[in-house]
Scaffold this active site. Structure first.
Site, PDB file in Angstrom:
ATOM      1  N   ARG A   1     -23.332   7.977 -30.865  1.00 27.25           N
ATOM      2  CA  ARG A   1     -24.453   7.068 -31.101  1.00 27.25           C
ATOM      3  C   ARG A   1     -25.462   7.113 -29.941  1.00 27.25           C
ATOM      4  NH1 ARG A   1     -21.304   1.940 -34.052  1.00 27.25           N
ATOM      5  NH2 ARG A   1     -20.378   3.234 -35.688  1.00 27.25           N
TER       6      ARG A   1
ATOM      7  N   ASN B   1     -20.660  12.544 -32.568  1.00 29.41           N
ATOM      8  CA  ASN B   1     -20.385  11.718 -33.734  1.00 29.41           C
ATOM      9  C   ASN B   1     -21.501  10.692 -33.923  1.00 29.41           C
ATOM     10  OD1 ASN B   1     -18.363  10.463 -35.759  1.00 29.41           O
ATOM     11  ND2 ASN B   1     -18.850   8.738 -34.416  1.00 29.41           N
ATOM     12  N   GLU B   2     -22.110  10.686 -35.098  1.00 30.52           N
ATOM     13  CA  GLU B   2     -23.133   9.676 -35.436  1.00 30.52           C
ATOM     14  C   GLU B   2     -24.192   9.584 -34.342  1.00 30.52           C
ATOM     15  OE1 GLU B   2     -20.863   6.120 -36.032  1.00 30.52           O
ATOM     16  OE2 GLU B   2     -19.969   6.809 -37.900  1.00 30.52           O
ATOM     17  N   MET B   3     -24.620  10.720 -33.827  1.00 29.27           N
ATOM     18  CA  MET B   3     -25.437  10.709 -32.615  1.00 29.27           C
ATOM     19  C   MET B   3     -26.779  10.000 -32.789  1.00 29.27           C
ATOM     20  SD  MET B   3     -23.759  13.814 -33.140  1.00 29.27           S
ATOM     21  CE  MET B   3     -24.942  15.114 -33.230  1.00 29.27           C
TER      22      MET B   3
ATOM     23  N   ARG C   1     -19.664  15.495 -36.483  1.00 27.44           N
ATOM     24  CA  ARG C   1     -19.456  14.609 -37.629  1.00 27.44           C
ATOM     25  C   ARG C   1     -20.687  13.738 -37.872  1.00 27.44           C
ATOM     26  NH1 ARG C   1     -18.669   9.390 -38.596  1.00 27.44           N
ATOM     27  NH2 ARG C   1     -17.836   8.904 -40.675  1.00 27.44           N
TER      28      ARG C   1
END
Length: 803
Positions: A372, A408-410, A448
Site C-alpha cells: 500500500r 501487494n496492493e501497492m 499481487r
C-alpha cells in the site's frame, strides 16, 4: 543510480550479510542476545540516554510493542527507544556487529561514536566496529531504534499489520582476521537430474594484500560427505574485492524437493602459505522451477500443485520478537498440515524462517514490503531499492525461495499526492522487476493485486475473495476459470475469511451467499459501500469450514492450476480493525494468535495431511439446539473410511470420497438424545483402524429462551492460573447460544491480574461472546480472595470470587 551501481554501493558500506548459516566457520561468531539494557525514552543523543536512570535489563529479541498493539487503547507506541550492551572483545584484528533486524531505523554507536545507520526493518545489516573499540578491547554498544511514522520507508503505515519497534531479531558479534569474507553466493547455471553446474560468487574485504593466496572450495552432499574439492590461486588485494569460481560438476545430484528437501554444503577457504585467512560455508539445494502455460507449476520437471498459506511474523504476548524455536514451530505447523508453499507476508522474515523452509521442504514466496501507500519520491525510491537489493542478496542461497514478490496492493491508500496513479506506479514496478532480474534471473517475479503490472512479472495474482469480501464461495470455480483465461500465468494468493473461535450456527450462509451482496469477488478498498459476508455476518466457524471445503474441492481438481495460498495461517494484529470480535486482530487464521487450531485447520488437514487424522466438527460446539430427529454432523478425515458412533452405537461406516462437498462425503444424520451425548469416530485404512476422535456435547430439543442473566465460573488450570467463563443463560438455565454482544472482564483488586492484551480467545478483556460465552485466563498474585467482574452493555455487575 543503475541497479549494478546500487548493488555495489550497498555492498561497500557493508550492509549485506546472508543468513546465519552463511557465517564464516573460521571467524569467531558469538550470539550476544543476553544481558542488554533497554530504555523506553526517546532521547536525541547518547549522552542524554546514558544519563537516564530508567534502564531495564532485557534479552533479545525484543519489541516495545509486545502487547500494546492489541490492548483496549487505540494506537500503539510509534517512537524511538535505546538499547545498550558492554562487550569485552578478544584480540582479533577485526570486529563486526550483525543485526538480523531492527525495526525500522537503527543508529548504532560504539563507545559514543556513530558506527552506522540502517534503514528498513526486515533486512539484516552489518557494521564493522574495529576502529571504534578502545585500547582495553571494550565496546560499549548503544543502539537507537525507531518505528516512528516515516512515509519514506516501506511498508506504508496504512498496511493491515503492525510495525513492531525494537531489536526484534538476533544480534551477533563476528571477529575475523585481516580478511573478512563477507558474502558467499552459490548459483546454478545448469540443474538436471543428471548434472549440476554450480558457481560460487564471493565478496570479501581485506586490510592487507596477499598476492599469492589459495582459494579452496569444497562441496558436501546431504550425508555430509565431501564430494568435490576445487583449488585455485588468487591475489587478495587490499580493500573490497569480488571473485567468481566455477565449482566441480556434480553428477546424479540429490535434488531439493518438497518431499525430499536434500541440502548440500559449500565451503570456501582463503589461505596464504597454509595460514587460513578466512572461510565461509553456505547451505544450499539444487532444483529448478518452471511454469508451463496451461499445465501448472513444475519442480524438477514434475508438476506440483502449490498448496499454500501465509505467515505474519508475530505471536500472542511476544509481538514480532520471536525466538528461533517459535519461528521454526510456525513453519513446522504449516508443514504438518500438509502445505508445501508459504507466502511470507508482507516482508522478508527472520533467517530461521528460511532455514526451516529449506529443511522442511516448503516453497517460499519472499515479498518486498511495498504494501500500500503508492510510490514516493527520491528518498522513498532509494530506501525501497536498497531494501530489495539487500533482500535478494541476503536470501539468494535458500533453495526454498521460488518467487520474488515486488509487492501487494501497492496503489491503495497513497501516502504521497498522486503516488497511487497508474502512470506513476507501473514504470516503477517495471524498474524493480528489472532490478530483480539483473541480480537473480533464476526465480519468478511476482506481485499481487496490481493489475497494470500483470504483464510485467512472471507470475501474477489477482484478487479473488469469493464468499468473503464479495460474491459467494460457490463462484470460486467460475472466478478462477475467467481469471486464468485473462492471466495465463496465474497464482491465487489470499482467500478465506474470519472466524471467531467458538461461534457456531446450525445453518450458516451457503454457497449462494447473502442476498444483495456485492457480486464481484474482488475486495473493495472501501468496505463501507458494499454488502458482503465479511461485513454483514457473524463470522461463525461453520461458515469458514464450508468455505474452505468448497475452495479446496475446486483447487485440488482444477486443471493447469499453479496453486493458491489461504490467508493467513495464524491470526495476527492489525491497527485497521478496532471493532473486530477480538479488537485489533485479523481473525482469518487457521489457528488463533497463540497457534491453537480452529475448526478450519482440520479441513485443510483432511485434504493435505499425510498422517492419519479425523476431526468431529467441533470441539468448541458443545451445546446445540435442534429438532427431536437430530442434526447432521460432519467429520473431517483423510482416511479411506470412517465410522461414527453415538453413545456407543454405530451410525454406520462411510467411504471417504476425496473432494466431495461437504467433508468428503463424511456426513451423518445423528439422532441425538436430549441432554448429554458422546460422539466417537474411527478412521480406517486398508480395513484397519488408524485414528480416532471423540466429542462430548449437550443437545437440547427446540430453542432456548431470551437471555436472563450472566453466570460466572472459574476453573483452576494450573498453580495460580484460572480460567474464568461468562455464560449468558435463559430463565431455565440454558445457554443462550445466539448472544453475541461484546463483554468486558476486569479484576477488582490486586489479588489477581487478567492475562489480557494477547489478541486470543481467552486472552482479551474486551471480546464479543461466542455461542453465549466468553473466557479469560486469570493469574492469582496472592493467597487472598480475588474478585473478577464481567459486564456487557446490558448485563452489569456480575462477579466471581477466586479463593
Amino acid at each position: 543510480m543503475t541497479p549494478k551501481i546500487l548493488i555495489r554501493t550497498i555492498w561497500i558500506i557493508g550492509l549485506i550479510l546472508a543468513s546465519m548459516n552463511t557465517f564464516a566457520s573460521d571467524d569467531k561468531t558469538i550470539n550476544i542476545n543476553q544481558d542488554w539494557q533497554y530504555l523506553q525514552e526517546n532521547h536525541a543523543n547518547v549522552s542524554q540516554a546514558l544519563n537516564s536512570k530508567n534502564w531495564q535489563p532485557i534479552q533479545l529479541p525484543h519489541t516495545w510493542n509486545r502487547t500494546d498493539t492489541v490492548d483496549a487503547q487505540p494506537g500503539y507506541r510509534r517512537d524511538a527507544s535505546w538499547y545498550k550492551k558492554r562487550l569485552e572483545l578478544s584480540n582479533a584484528k577485526r570486529q563486526f556487529l550483525y543485526f538480523e533486524g531492527a525495526n525500522t531505523q537503527a543508529d548504532v554507536y560504539v563507545n559514543g561514536k556513530l558506527a552506522g545507520t540502517n534503514i528498513g526493518g526486515y533486512i539484516g545489516f552489518t557494521f564493522e566496529i574495529t576502529d571504534y573499540v578502545n585500547r582495553d578491547k571494550i565496546a560499549n554498544i548503544m543502539v537507537r531504534v525507531s518505528n516512528a511514522y516515516n512515509p519514506d520507508i516501506i511498508p506504508s503505515q496504512k498496511s493491515d499489520f503492525f510495525i513492531f519497534g525494537g531489536l526484534t531479531r538476533d544480534v551477533w558479534l563476528i571477529e575475523s582476521d585481516d580478511v573478512y569474507l563477507e558474502n558467499l553466493t552459490v548459483t546454478t547455471p545448469k540443474v538436471s537430474h543428471e548434472l549440476v553446474e554450480a558457481v560460487a560468487e564471493l565478496n570479501f574485504d581485506s586490510t592487507k594484500s596477499y598476492p599469492q593466496s589459495t582459494l579452496v572450495a569444497e562441496i558436501f552432499d546431504p550425508t555430509d560427505k565431501m564430494i568435490s574439492k576445487t583449488h585455485t590461486n588468487i591475489a587478495i588485494n587490499q580493500g573490497a574485492q569480488s571473485l567468481t569460481l566455477a565449482l566441480n560438476k556434480i553428477t546424479n545430484p540429490a535434488l531439493w524437493s518438497v518431499d525430499s528437501p536434500d541440502l548440500y554444503r559449500v565451503k570456501v577457504t582463503l589461505s596464504d602459505n597454509d595460514r587460513v585467512l578466512a572461510s565461509k560455508e553456505v547451505t544450499t539445494g539444487f532444483r529448478w522451477f518452471e511454469h508451463k502455460e496451461g499445465k501448472g507449476f513444475f519442480l524438477n520437471g514434475e508438476r506440483v500443485l502449490l498448496r499454500g498459506t501465509h505467515r505474519h511474523e508475530e505471536h500472542a504476548g511476544f509481538g514480532a520478537a520471536l525466538s528461533n524455536i517459535q519461528h521454526r514451530k510456525d513453519l513446522e505447523q504449516i508443514k504438518n498440515i500438509g502445505a508445501n508453499f508459504v507466502r511470507l507476508g508482507h516482508y522478508p522474515q527472520d533467517p530461521e524462517v528460511y532455514k526451516a523452509a529449506n529443511e522442511l521442504g516448503l516453497i517460499v514466496w519472499d515479498e518486498l514490503p511495498w504494501c500500500r501507500g503508492g510510490k514516493g519520491g527520491e528518498t522513498w525510491e532509494a530506501n525501497t531499492e536498497s531494501l530489495l537489493t539487500r533482500q535478494i542478496q541476503q536470501n539468494r542461497n535458500h533453495p526454498s525461495i521460488a518467487f520474488w514478490s515486488i509487492g501487494n496492493e501497492m496503489y491503495w491508500e497513497e501516502d504521497f499526492p498522486g503516488g497511487g496513479a497508474e502512470d506513476v506506479v507501473t514504470p516503477y514496478v517495471q524498474k524493480l522487476n528489472d532490478l530483480i532480474k539483473d541480480i537473480d534471473p533464476s526465480r519468478f517475479t511476482t506481485l499481487r493485486k496490481y493489475y497494470p503490472g500483470a504483464d510485467i512479472v512472471d507470475i501474477f495474482s489477482p484478487s479473488i475473495w469469493a464468499g468473503w469480501y464479495g460474491g459467494a464461495y460457490g463462484q470460486y470455480e467460475e472466478a478462477l476459470q475467467s481469471s486464468m483465461e485473462k492471466y495465463p500465468a496465474l497464482i491465487h494468493m489470499e482467500y478465506g475469511g474470519s472466524s471467531h473461535v467458538g461461534r457456531h450456527e446450525e445453518s450458516p450462509i451457503d454457497e449462494l451467499g447473502i442476498r444483495d451482496a456485492q457480486v464481484s469477488v474482488s475486495e473493495a478498498m472501501n468496505q463501507a459501500i458494499v454488502k458482503s459476508v465479511a461485513k454483514d455476518s457473524n463470522w461463525n466457524e461453520n461458515y469458514m469450514v464450508n468455505l474452505f471445503d468448497w475452495h479446496l474441492s475446486v483447487s485440488e481438481r482444477f486443471p493447469g492450476f499453479i496453486g493458491n495460498a489461504q490467508w493467513a495461517f495464524k491470526d495476527f494484529g492489525t491497527p485497521l480493525r478496532p471493532e473486530n470480535p477480538i479488537p485489533y486482530v485479523n481473525q482469518k487464521g487457521l489457528v488463533d494468535r497463540a497457534g491453537n487450531p480452529k475448526d478450519s485447520y482440520y479441513v485443510f488437514a483432511s485434504y493435505w495431511q499425510k498422517t492419519p487424522m479425523c476431526y468431529i466438527e467441533s470441539k468448541t460446539w458443545t451445546v446445540r439446539y435442534g429438532p427431536k430427529a437430530g442434526r447432521n454432523v460432519k467429520v473431517y478425515c483423510n482416511t479411506e473410511q470412517a465410522e461414527l458412533y453415538l453413545n456407543g452405537e454405530t451410525l454406520g461406516k462411510k467411504d471417504r470420497i476425496h473432494g466431495q462437498y461437504p467433508a468428503h462425503g463424511l456426513v451423518w444424520k445423528v439422532p441425538f438424545s436430549e441432554g448429554k451425548n458422546q460422539l466417537y469416530v474411527k478412521g480406517f485404512n486398508d480395513g484397519n483402524m488408524v485414528i480416532e476422535d471423540s466429542l462430548a456435547l449437550e443437545y437440547q430439543v427446540g430453542t432456548h429462551d431470551k437471555p436472563k442473566k450472566v453466570a460466572l465460573s472459574s476453573e483452576r488450570v494450573s498453580e495460580n492460573l484460572y480460567l474464568v467463563t461468562a455464560s449468558i443463560i435463559d430463565s431455565d438455565g440454558r445457554l443462550v447460544t445466539d448472544y453475541e454482544d461484546r463483554g468486558y472482564f476486569s479484576s477488582l483488586d490486586s489479588n489477581a491480574k487478567l492475562i489480557e492484551n494477547q489478541g486470543t480467545p481467552n486472552g482479551s478483556s474486551s471480546i464479543e461472546l461466542a455461542n453465549g460465552m466468553a473466557r479469560i485466563l486469570v493469574q492469582k498474585t496472592s493467597n487472598a480472595q480475588a474478585v473478577i467482574e464481567f459486564k456487557t452493555q446490558n448485563f452489569k455487575g456480575q462477579y466471581v470470587r477466586i479463593d
